[in-house]
Design a protein around this motif. Structure first.
Motif, short mmCIF file in Angstrom:
data_model
loop_
_atom_site.label_atom_id
_atom_site.label_comp_id
_atom_site.label_asym_id
_atom_site.label_seq_id
_atom_site.Cartn_x
_atom_site.Cartn_y
_atom_site.Cartn_z
N ASP A 84 34.70 41.55 43.94
CA ASP A 84 36.12 41.82 43.71
C ASP A 84 36.95 40.53 43.79
O ASP A 84 37.88 40.32 43.00
CB ASP A 84 36.65 42.82 44.74
N ILE A 85 36.61 39.68 44.78
CA ILE A 85 37.35 38.42 44.94
C ILE A 85 37.18 37.53 43.72
O ILE A 85 38.16 36.96 43.21
CB ILE A 85 36.86 37.69 46.21
N LEU A 86 35.95 37.44 43.21
CA LEU A 86 35.68 36.56 42.08
C LEU A 86 36.27 37.10 40.78
O LEU A 86 36.73 36.33 39.93
CB LEU A 86 34.18 36.34 41.95
N ILE A 87 36.28 38.41 40.62
CA ILE A 87 36.91 39.00 39.43
C ILE A 87 38.41 38.74 39.46
O ILE A 87 39.01 38.35 38.46
CB ILE A 87 36.61 40.51 39.34
N ALA A 88 39.03 38.95 40.61
CA ALA A 88 40.47 38.73 40.74
C ALA A 88 40.82 37.26 40.50
O ALA A 88 41.90 36.96 39.97
CB ALA A 88 40.94 39.15 42.13
N ALA A 89 39.91 36.35 40.85
CA ALA A 89 40.17 34.92 40.67
C ALA A 89 39.81 34.45 39.26
O ALA A 89 40.02 33.27 38.93
CB ALA A 89 39.38 34.10 41.69
N GLY A 90 39.27 35.34 38.44
CA GLY A 90 38.90 34.97 37.08
C GLY A 90 37.61 34.19 37.00
O GLY A 90 37.29 33.59 35.96
#
Length: 293
Positions: free
Chosen positions: A20-26
């Motif tokens: 989730d963190i990496l998706i939100a950070a692109g």
């Protein structure tokens, strides 16, 4: 900008998953997330190991996500203020950063403890190119990363702007320590570093014609007393001890010093002489750092 009563309280944790963190950070495509989760389950790997094996993520991406999960602040290249000399901030998982954390541990054991009078330490060296500013800045970062309310004071009132802590942290120009000692400002002018919660920097300010006299004033002792009420750790950068006695004056006020030397450059007799002068002045020489960069 008011830094006299900064909000240094850190987040209590991040419950989001690495994905989730990496998706939100692109940094991760949603369609790649399931591929990683499937590989993780089949191969019995960690999320990071599975992602790297699939070439879906890099180690830097995993490190970034873990830092978010564990509230470990650091800066990534391209993020303001980024400076490659701030190794503990931009390369927190490197050997150099690990060595800095080891120094931090020793300083916590030897000086920074529950004693309210042991909050201040000066970073000194005999030579110009020994790396005092580098060590002071990066130690301040690792203390802040540990959750300590940390103040870094640039006590080198002789350095030009490009070799100052202001330049290292890309901070605003303005009134700094020299202005406080001249009676034109208060500790409010210290600047929090937005990318590194818990860290505040008091820049040197304008170059005065009488730095030694300013540092010898009782106003400097008052600055340290005021800072000790607001911060857990206070580190002070200084000019070369072989050229000026400013560092000795500062160390006498602080009560403790960390000696920095550079491999194959620092002259041992000069370092020993500086250490002896500090100890003769009642300064606790807490330790030394060999800077081989």
């Amino acid at each position: 900008m008011n830094a006299a009563l900064p909000n240094h309280s850190l987040p209590l944790g991040n419950t989001r998953s690495i994905g989730d963190i990496l998706i939100a950070a692109g940094r991760l495509k949603p369609e790649d997330l399931q591929r990683i989760l499937d590989a993780q389950q089949i191969e019995k790997l960690s999320f990071g190991e599975a992602a790297i094996a699939l070439n879906a993520l890099s180690k830097a991406d995993i490190d970034f996500a873990l830092s978010k999960q564990f509230d470990y602040a650091y800066m990534v290249e391209g993020q303001d203020p980024f400076n490659p000399q701030l190794v503990a901030a931009c390369k927190p998982f490197s050997r150099v950063s690990e060595n800095l954390r080891a120094v931090r541990s020793q300083l916590m054991l030897r000086w920074f403890n529950s004693d309210a009078l042991r909050k201040v330490m000066t970073v000194v060296s005999a030579g110009k190119g020994d790396g005092r500013s580098f060590i002071a800045a990066n130690l301040a970062i690792v203390f802040a990363q540990q959750g300590q309310r940390t103040l870094l004071i640039d006590g080198d009132l002789r350095a030009d702007a490009q070799h100052s802590q202001q330049a290292l942290f890309n901070l605003e120009k303005g009134v700094g320590l020299s202005g406080i000692l001249a009676g034109r400002a208060t500790l409010d002018v210290a600047q929090p570093v937005a990318a590194l919660p818990g860290l505040t920097v008091l820049t040197a300010g304008a170059q005065p014609p009488n730095p030694q006299e300013l540092l010898g004033r009782t106003a400097f002792a008052q600055v340290l007393r005021d800072a000790s009420l607001q911060f857990d750790v206070i580190l002070i950068d200084t000019p070369s001890g072989g050229d000026y006695s400013d560092g000795e004056i500062i160390a006498a006020r602080a009560g403790a010093a960390l000696m920095v030397a550079r491999r194959n450059e620092t002259l041992v007799p000069e370092a020993k002489e500086l250490g002896a002068r500090l100890q003769d002045s009642g300064v606790a020489l807490v330790g030394s750092v060999l800077n081989d960069a």
